[in-house]
Structures are given as C-alpha cells and as structure tokens.
Design a protein around this motif. Structure first.
Motif, PDB file in Angstrom:
ATOM      1  N   ASP A 150       1.878   0.631   6.257  1.00 25.50           N
ATOM      2  CA  ASP A 150       2.545   1.399   7.303  1.00 25.50           C
ATOM      3  C   ASP A 150       3.023   0.506   8.449  1.00 25.50           C
ATOM      4  N   PHE A 153       0.709   0.304  11.501  1.00 22.18           N
ATOM      5  CA  PHE A 153      -0.474  -0.504  11.204  1.00 22.18           C
ATOM      6  C   PHE A 153      -0.117  -1.989  11.209  1.00 22.18           C
ATOM      7  N   THR A 187       0.610   8.872   0.883  1.00 18.46           N
ATOM      8  CA  THR A 187       0.049   8.003   1.909  1.00 18.46           C
ATOM      9  C   THR A 187      -1.459   7.947   1.747  1.00 18.46           C
ATOM     10  N   GLN A 188      -2.027   6.749   1.831  1.00 14.58           N
ATOM     11  CA  GLN A 188      -3.462   6.559   1.694  1.00 14.58           C
ATOM     12  C   GLN A 188      -3.976   5.669   2.826  1.00 14.58           C
ATOM     13  N   VAL A 189      -5.278   5.819   3.116  1.00 19.21           N
ATOM     14  CA  VAL A 189      -5.940   4.982   4.109  1.00 19.21           C
ATOM     15  C   VAL A 189      -7.169   4.365   3.455  1.00 19.21           C
ATOM     16  N   GLU A 190      -7.347   3.053   3.626  1.00 19.63           N
ATOM     17  CA  GLU A 190      -8.494   2.374   3.048  1.00 19.63           C
ATOM     18  C   GLU A 190      -9.021   1.320   4.015  1.00 19.63           C
ATOM     19  N   LEU A 201      -8.863  -0.488   9.037  1.00 20.33           N
ATOM     20  CA  LEU A 201      -8.397   0.669   8.275  1.00 20.33           C
ATOM     21  C   LEU A 201      -6.896   0.519   8.067  1.00 20.33           C
ATOM     22  N   ARG A 202      -6.496   0.380   6.828  1.00 17.61           N
ATOM     23  CA  ARG A 202      -5.087   0.161   6.508  1.00 17.61           C
ATOM     24  C   ARG A 202      -4.463   1.434   5.958  1.00 17.61           C
ATOM     25  N   THR A 203      -3.376   1.835   6.571  1.00 21.78           N
ATOM     26  CA  THR A 203      -2.577   2.949   6.053  1.00 21.78           C
ATOM     27  C   THR A 203      -1.424   2.366   5.239  1.00 21.78           C
ATOM     28  N   HIS A 205       1.741   3.307   2.062  1.00 22.52           N
ATOM     29  CA  HIS A 205       2.560   4.324   1.406  1.00 22.52           C
ATOM     30  C   HIS A 205       2.990   3.841   0.024  1.00 22.52           C
TER      31      HIS A 205
END
Length: 213
Positions: A150, A153, A187-190, A201-203, A205
C-alpha cells in the motif's frame, strides 16, 4: 544482513547485486512470500499451467508454491543477472530463468495464459510500456496478477525515498484501464520484518486483470 545506507538498500531492492544482493534477496523471498502467494492464488493455477513471473528474485519460494499447485511450468524474467544465477542454483525442474531489460519481454505474442509479479511495480521505468508488453504476450483468455504494498504504508519506510514509485489501488487500476479489465481485488494486512529489521504491519493489495475484448 549487512548494515546498508538507505540509498544502497533502495538500490539493492530494485536490482540485487554482489554478496549483499544475495542477502537482500534471501530476506525478500522470505518476507514477501504472503504477497507472492496471494498473486499466484489469483491466477487459479493448475499443474498443467505455464506461468510467467516478472521479477522472481532468487525464486526459492517456488518449492512452497508447487506443494500447493503441483509441478506447473515456470518461466521467470529478471532485471538482475545475479538473481537469474541464484534462481538456477535451486535446480528446480520444469523452470526457465532469463534476464530482460525491464521493459521489453523477450517472448512471442500470446505465449502465456498466466502472468504475475509481486513487489516490482515500484521500479517500472515506463509502466504503460511494460503493461502493453504484458498484453502482447498474454493470450486473449489470460490473467495477469500483481501484488504491491500500500502506498501509505510504503511512505512510512525510510528507504523508499529513492528509486521507488509508490501506488494506490486506484493509481494501479488507472495504469491498466485502457488495455485491461479488473477481475478481482483484495487487501490484506500482515506482520513482517521490514528491510530495516523492524516488525511492522504491512498492508498490501493483489489485483488481477484480463485483456479487454
């Protein structure tokens, strides 16, 4: 990983070189696996597929992907000669690795059904030119998937000030809109260890596209 200046780290992330490049590529392969896996999931791969990946790094993650999808044919293109050499050291079956200039794909028209890339769009010198090349080598029924972190981010990371072009989902879709139709977006966050060594925390796509009819 050896201590690098932010400028040097940025250069290594875009095109790994030398001993440090090997270290950087190893970390990238590990920290980016969820993003790579997401891009592959959007391709709906079967064991009989031929998949082209742009910017495969050391490709060590391929063993995990093949546990999920079978022994699909893999063809990789890289701007880094070192990464092509490192990928070949894996001795994976049914794989080919080759260098390219980052713009022109050394492939014939409509030669692939499924094409993917992860964490490379920041370094595309001429995005629309490369997208047109993807369209050229993709079969009419083909799929192109892309994963990228993102924009907001990425702005928080100190090494993205040089060599990086950051994108939002809307901006990526705008690049593709003339030649491709959006199939899916997620979209994911890890939590990952950043290239600077911190837990963040990385967002990210993942988008998939098909050629416009």
């Amino acid at each position: 990983m050896s201590k690098l200046s932010l400028s040097d780290l940025s250069k290594q992330l875009s095109k790994p070189e030398g001993k440090t490049g090997i270290e950087v590529a190893k970390q990238m392969s590990e920290s980016n696996f969820t993003m790579i896996e997401s891009a592959y999931k959007h391709l709906n791969i079967t064991p009989s597929d031929e998949v082209l990946e742009l910017g495969h790094g050391n490709a060590s993650y391929l063993s995990k992907l093949r546990e999920q999808y079978g022994n699909f044919k893999f063809y990789g293109l890289e701007v880094s000669n070192l990464m092509v050499e490192q990928a070949k050291l894996n001795e994976f079956l049914n794989c080919e690795f080759e260098c390219f200039d980052g713009e022109i794909l050394p492939l014939s028209d409509q030669s692939f059904e499924k094409v993917t890339t992860s964490n490379t769009i920041y370094f595309w010198r001429e995005p629309k030119k490369l997208i047109s090349e993807v369209l050229r080598i993709l079969k009419p029924s083909g799929i192109f998937s892309i994963s990228f972190a993102d924009k907001e981010f990425m702005k928080t990371l100190p090494f993205t000030q040089d060599n990086f072009q950051l994108y939002s989902v809307d901006e990526v879709c705008a690049l593709f809109k003339n030649e491709f139709e959006l199939l899916n977006s997620c979209t994911q966050v890890e939590e990952v260890k950043s290239k600077a060594g911190d837990l963040v925390l990385r967002t990210f796509h993942t988008l998939s596209f098909k050629p416009k009819v």
